[in-house]
Design an enzyme around this catalytic site. Structure first.
Site, PDB file in Angstrom:
ATOM      1  N   GLY A   1      -0.435  -5.350   0.025  1.00 23.74           N
ATOM      2  CA  GLY A   1      -1.543  -5.306  -0.919  1.00 23.74           C
ATOM      3  C   GLY A   1      -1.216  -5.973  -2.242  1.00 23.74           C
ATOM      4  O   GLY A   1      -2.114  -6.434  -2.949  1.00 23.74           O
TER       5      GLY A   1
ATOM      6  N   ALA B   1       0.842  -1.193   0.000  1.00 30.82           N
ATOM      7  CA  ALA B   1       0.000   0.000   0.000  1.00 30.82           C
ATOM      8  C   ALA B   1       0.881   1.248   0.000  1.00 30.82           C
ATOM      9  O   ALA B   1       2.095   1.177   0.198  1.00 30.82           O
ATOM     10  CB  ALA B   1      -0.914  -0.004   1.212  1.00 30.82           C
TER      11      ALA B   1
ATOM     12  N   GLU C   1      -1.970  -9.551  -1.747  1.00 30.43           N
ATOM     13  CA  GLU C   1      -3.427  -9.696  -1.736  1.00 30.43           C
ATOM     14  C   GLU C   1      -4.004  -9.591  -3.147  1.00 30.43           C
ATOM     15  O   GLU C   1      -4.944 -10.311  -3.501  1.00 30.43           O
ATOM     16  CB  GLU C   1      -4.044  -8.644  -0.827  1.00 30.43           C
ATOM     17  CG  GLU C   1      -3.779  -8.921   0.648  1.00 30.43           C
ATOM     18  CD  GLU C   1      -4.316  -7.845   1.553  1.00 30.43           C
ATOM     19  OE1 GLU C   1      -5.120  -8.172   2.445  1.00 30.43           O
ATOM     20  OE2 GLU C   1      -3.937  -6.674   1.369  1.00 30.43           O
TER      21      GLU C   1
ATOM     22  N   GLU D   1       2.148  -6.534   6.397  1.00 34.46           N
ATOM     23  CA  GLU D   1       1.446  -5.473   7.127  1.00 34.46           C
ATOM     24  C   GLU D   1       1.792  -5.444   8.608  1.00 34.46           C
ATOM     25  O   GLU D   1       1.830  -4.375   9.219  1.00 34.46           O
ATOM     26  CB  GLU D   1      -0.074  -5.638   6.963  1.00 34.46           C
ATOM     27  CG  GLU D   1      -0.598  -5.321   5.581  1.00 34.46           C
ATOM     28  CD  GLU D   1      -0.610  -6.498   4.636  1.00 34.46           C
ATOM     29  OE1 GLU D   1      -1.250  -6.412   3.582  1.00 34.46           O
ATOM     30  OE2 GLU D   1       0.047  -7.521   4.959  1.00 34.46           O
TER      31      GLU D   1
END
Length: 257
Positions: A108, A65, A111, A131
């Site tokens: 991310g 992110a 993901e 994270e």
């Protein structure tokens, strides 16, 4: 005028979406997520598109992110920002998605790869749900998809430590389909998407939905969903064409109906 965050390329029935923030290692900013989702929805609504490839760059698929943008964001922004709904909307895409991964797929990025239906990775790629190292946990489906894909104990290790795994390790765990040479990852993903896109369009989308149903409940529920989806495919013109072509020993001519 700034360059688009997602470059769109058409390869016959395959759409290639190239993430285009190389200076930020394709970090998932809200703007990039909006562009990617819009491009995916456009492809999904186009009956001439049979598969989509989501590709990064050689150094990074997505490095995570946008941490600089997240650090000072208050909680109410996290709860109400349109980007917070990105992951749920991504799960609504019906056209098969192939991730083409080179370099880092962290946070991310991991993901996003997991949210795709298939993953082709360079032998130099690495994956991490990192994270925990910045004081949070995955919020885009990482804990759920990892547990479903690699099992509880491996998912716990990846999520609780934030450790990185190689492409070969990820393949052994079951969340990478193919590992290819460092110069082959993009073309190999397009080749796989082309193979999928050559199939009967309606049946391919129904088959994707059936496989995903296996994640949503017990076996009996999944079997019922599979049967209903198979019946929809059986009612299609493509079913008649496919069986006729098989009997006549020729290539089928799919109509998507």
């Amino acid at each position: 005028m700034s360059e688009p965050g997602v470059l769109v390329e058409r390869r016959e029935r395959v759409v290639v979406l190239q993430l285009n923030r190389p200076d930020q290692l394709n970090a998932l900013s809200p703007e990039l997520m909006d562009e990617l989702l819009a491009a995916l929805r456009t492809a999904d609504a186009d009956p001439t598109v049979g598969a989509v490839v989501i590709a990064g760059h050689e150094r990074a698929f997505v490095a995570g992110a946008d941490i600089k943008g997240m650090r000072d964001r208050p909680l109410h922004d996290v709860l109400t920002a349109p980007a917070s709904r990105f992951w749920m909307r991504l799960a609504e895409i019906e056209v098969p998605m192939v991730a083409a991964v080179s370099g880092w797929a962290f946070g991310g990025g991991c993901e996003l790869a997991l949210a795709c239906d298939l993953v082709v990775a360079s032998e130099g790629a690495s994956f991490s749900q990192a994270e925990i190292k910045v004081g949070i946990l995955p919020g885009g489906g990482g804990t759920q998809r990892l547990a479903r894909t690699v099992g509880k104990h491996r998912a716990m290790e990846l999520v609780l430590t934030g450790c990185a795994v190689t492409a070969a390790e990820a393949q052994a765990m079951g969340f990478v389909n193919r590992v290819v040479g460092v110069d082959e990852w993009r073309d190999a993903a397009i080749d796989l998407a082309t193979q999928i896109a050559a199939g009967p369009p309606l049946a391919v989308r129904l088959a994707k939905r059936a496989v995903l149903a296996a994640e949503d409940g017990p076996l009996g529920v999944g079997m019922l969903a599979e049967r209903k989806l198979m019946e929809l495919a059986f009612a299609s013109e493509d079913r008649v064409e496919g069986m006729t072509a098989f009997i006549e020993r020729r290539a089928p001519r799919w109509s998507g109906r």
